[in-house]
Design a protein around this motif. Structure first.
Motif, mmCIF file in Angstrom:
data_model
loop_
_atom_site.group_PDB
_atom_site.id
_atom_site.type_symbol
_atom_site.label_atom_id
_atom_site.label_comp_id
_atom_site.label_asym_id
_atom_site.label_seq_id
_atom_site.Cartn_x
_atom_site.Cartn_y
_atom_site.Cartn_z
ATOM 1 N N ARG A 44 121.111 30.271 67.432
ATOM 2 C CA ARG A 44 122.159 29.608 68.196
ATOM 3 C C ARG A 44 122.685 28.383 67.451
ATOM 4 O O ARG A 44 121.919 27.607 66.878
ATOM 5 C CB ARG A 44 121.621 29.169 69.557
ATOM 6 C CG ARG A 44 121.225 30.349 70.437
ATOM 7 C CD ARG A 44 121.065 29.946 71.871
ATOM 8 N NE ARG A 44 120.840 31.095 72.724
ATOM 9 C CZ ARG A 44 120.917 31.069 74.048
ATOM 10 N NH1 ARG A 44 121.207 29.931 74.667
ATOM 11 N NH2 ARG A 44 120.702 32.151 74.758
ATOM 12 N N LYS A 84 124.172 25.078 68.315
ATOM 13 C CA LYS A 84 124.295 24.214 69.491
ATOM 14 C C LYS A 84 125.401 23.173 69.336
ATOM 15 O O LYS A 84 126.050 22.806 70.304
ATOM 16 C CB LYS A 84 122.958 23.516 69.765
ATOM 17 C CG LYS A 84 121.811 24.472 70.016
ATOM 18 C CD LYS A 84 122.032 25.314 71.259
ATOM 19 C CE LYS A 84 121.881 24.517 72.531
ATOM 20 N NZ LYS A 84 121.923 25.368 73.742
ATOM 21 N N ARG A 85 125.560 22.665 68.105
ATOM 22 C CA ARG A 85 126.638 21.713 67.827
ATOM 23 C C ARG A 85 127.153 21.987 66.421
ATOM 24 O O ARG A 85 126.378 22.260 65.512
ATOM 25 C CB ARG A 85 126.139 20.265 67.928
ATOM 26 C CG ARG A 85 125.892 19.804 69.336
ATOM 27 C CD ARG A 85 125.449 18.354 69.394
ATOM 28 N NE ARG A 85 124.044 18.195 69.025
ATOM 29 C CZ ARG A 85 123.386 17.037 69.106
ATOM 30 N NH1 ARG A 85 124.013 15.942 69.508
ATOM 31 N NH2 ARG A 85 122.111 16.961 68.781
ATOM 32 N N LYS A 116 114.392 23.517 65.568
ATOM 33 C CA LYS A 116 115.692 22.868 65.670
ATOM 34 C C LYS A 116 116.000 22.148 64.362
ATOM 35 O O LYS A 116 115.211 21.317 63.905
ATOM 36 C CB LYS A 116 115.714 21.875 66.833
ATOM 37 C CG LYS A 116 115.463 22.538 68.190
ATOM 38 C CD LYS A 116 115.494 21.527 69.327
ATOM 39 C CE LYS A 116 115.233 22.208 70.666
ATOM 40 N NZ LYS A 116 115.282 21.245 71.799
ATOM 41 N N TRP A 158 116.736 13.399 71.452
ATOM 42 C CA TRP A 158 116.547 14.205 70.240
ATOM 43 C C TRP A 158 115.782 13.345 69.222
ATOM 44 O O TRP A 158 116.369 12.628 68.418
ATOM 45 C CB TRP A 158 117.896 14.640 69.659
ATOM 46 C CG TRP A 158 117.836 15.947 68.917
ATOM 47 C CD1 TRP A 158 118.307 17.156 69.352
ATOM 48 C CD2 TRP A 158 117.307 16.183 67.597
ATOM 49 N NE1 TRP A 158 118.090 18.127 68.409
ATOM 50 C CE2 TRP A 158 117.474 17.557 67.315
ATOM 51 C CE3 TRP A 158 116.690 15.375 66.645
ATOM 52 C CZ2 TRP A 158 117.067 18.149 66.121
ATOM 53 C CZ3 TRP A 158 116.264 15.958 65.459
ATOM 54 C CH2 TRP A 158 116.453 17.321 65.203
ATOM 55 N N GLU A 163 123.964 21.368 64.513
ATOM 56 C CA GLU A 163 122.636 21.656 65.058
ATOM 57 C C GLU A 163 122.432 23.159 65.223
ATOM 58 O O GLU A 163 123.210 23.835 65.903
ATOM 59 C CB GLU A 163 122.421 20.955 66.399
ATOM 60 C CG GLU A 163 121.010 21.140 66.930
ATOM 61 C CD GLU A 163 120.730 20.317 68.182
ATOM 62 O OE1 GLU A 163 119.586 20.381 68.681
ATOM 63 O OE2 GLU A 163 121.649 19.619 68.662
ATOM 64 N N TRP A 172 119.565 26.190 66.270
ATOM 65 C CA TRP A 172 118.292 26.558 66.874
ATOM 66 C C TRP A 172 117.966 27.982 66.436
ATOM 67 O O TRP A 172 118.804 28.890 66.536
ATOM 68 C CB TRP A 172 118.385 26.535 68.400
ATOM 69 C CG TRP A 172 118.487 25.169 68.993
ATOM 70 C CD1 TRP A 172 118.737 23.987 68.359
ATOM 71 C CD2 TRP A 172 118.352 24.850 70.386
ATOM 72 N NE1 TRP A 172 118.768 22.947 69.240
ATOM 73 C CE2 TRP A 172 118.532 23.444 70.500
ATOM 74 C CE3 TRP A 172 118.092 25.602 71.528
ATOM 75 C CZ2 TRP A 172 118.466 22.794 71.737
ATOM 76 C CZ3 TRP A 172 118.033 24.960 72.758
ATOM 77 C CH2 TRP A 172 118.213 23.558 72.852
ATOM 78 N N ARG A 226 111.454 19.585 65.145
ATOM 79 C CA ARG A 226 112.828 19.098 65.201
ATOM 80 C C ARG A 226 113.095 18.383 63.877
ATOM 81 O O ARG A 226 112.557 17.290 63.642
ATOM 82 C CB ARG A 226 113.034 18.160 66.393
ATOM 83 C CG ARG A 226 112.806 18.831 67.743
ATOM 84 C CD ARG A 226 112.994 17.867 68.907
ATOM 85 N NE ARG A 226 112.085 16.727 68.829
ATOM 86 C CZ ARG A 226 110.819 16.737 69.224
ATOM 87 N NH1 ARG A 226 110.297 17.852 69.725
ATOM 88 N NH2 ARG A 226 110.067 15.655 69.111
#
Length: 254
Positions: A238, A240-241, A5, A50, A216, A218, A181
């Motif tokens: 992906r 995510k944000r 992430k 997070w 964000e 992934w 992360r």
């Protein structure tokens, strides 16, 4: 599936932002609003669970101050951070350890990374556009009347800046694995290029980007370098944000 992430964040509002200055590789500190934005972001990250395992930050003051406030928002009042021994920046925060400790007593390594600095604006550094027009009227007129890229004396080229962003992305992929992360704190221009590199674009897109906006990603680190159809498999990559600012608009949720 366990993934890598990456959370890319623009710094909080700086004094230079409010004055309309082209700060570039110079830096002013955060405004009171910038400090609040950054603390809200840290609170939001804590609330949503997070918690970074690694942090990379531009060494410029407006970014390190943002990190300090994020850490406060995460629940640790004392900011302790410095570049790793092999970082390109040395003694940016003198006399402090190479990690920050969060409220959960989790020790997180922090790297101050020169490649995350903002675009080097050369002779425009620190000036407002009005000041630049006063000092360099011919150059500013050319820039205002022609959208083609034109070199600015003492500034880095677009290619040099983009190559820095590519080094950032390549370094993150090389050094980290699924389950990590990674929080990355930088600047508007360089983050535009880092996002383009992550997404495999052959051009950099202009993005409006609020202070402390989040991006964000992934990704399956184990498959990142593999050729073949998995590069087109959206289950593995992906967003995510993208340009998220909910922490600014809904402080009660932070």
């Amino acid at each position: 599936m366990t993934v890598l992430k990456l959370l890319l964040v623009r710094h909080g509002q700086s004094v230079g932002n409010t004055e309309g200055r082209m700060e570039g590789c110079s830096s002013t500190g955060l405004t009171p609003l910038g400090m609040e934005q950054s603390q809200r972001l840290g609170q939001h990250l804590a609330t949503t669970g997070w918690h970074p395992t690694h942090i990379y930050c531009s060494p410029l003051a407006r970014s390190t101050a943002t990190l300090a406030e994020i850490v406060k928002g995460l629940g640790k009042e004392a900011f302790q951070a410095a570049n790793e021994p092999n970082s390109a920046t040395h003694a940016a925060i003198a006399g402090t350890p190479h990690a920050t400790t969060l409220a959960s007593d989790q020790t997180v390594p922090v790297t101050l990374l020169d490649d995350l600095k903002e675009y080097d604006a050369g002779i425009f550094t620190g000036l407002t556009w009005a000041e630049a027009c006063d000092r360099y009227p011919d150059l500013c007129h050319q820039l205002e009347t022609n959208l083609d890229w034109q070199p600015i004396p003492q500034a880095e080229t677009l290619e040099q800046g983009h190559n820095r962003a590519q080094r950032v992305v390549d370094g993150l992929i090389e050094r980290h694995c699924n389950g990590d992360r990674v929080l990355v704190i930088g600047h508007h221009w360089i983050l535009q290029h880092a996002i383009a590199c992550l997404m495999g674009c052959d051009r950099a897109w202009g993005l409006p980007m609020a202070n402390t906006a989040l991006f964000e990603f992934w990704l399956d680190r184990d498959r990142w370098l593999q050729p073949g159809l998995n590069r087109l498999n959206s289950e593995l990559w992906r967003i995510k944000r993208f340009n998220a600012t909910a922490h600014l608009h809904h402080p009660r949720e932070c």
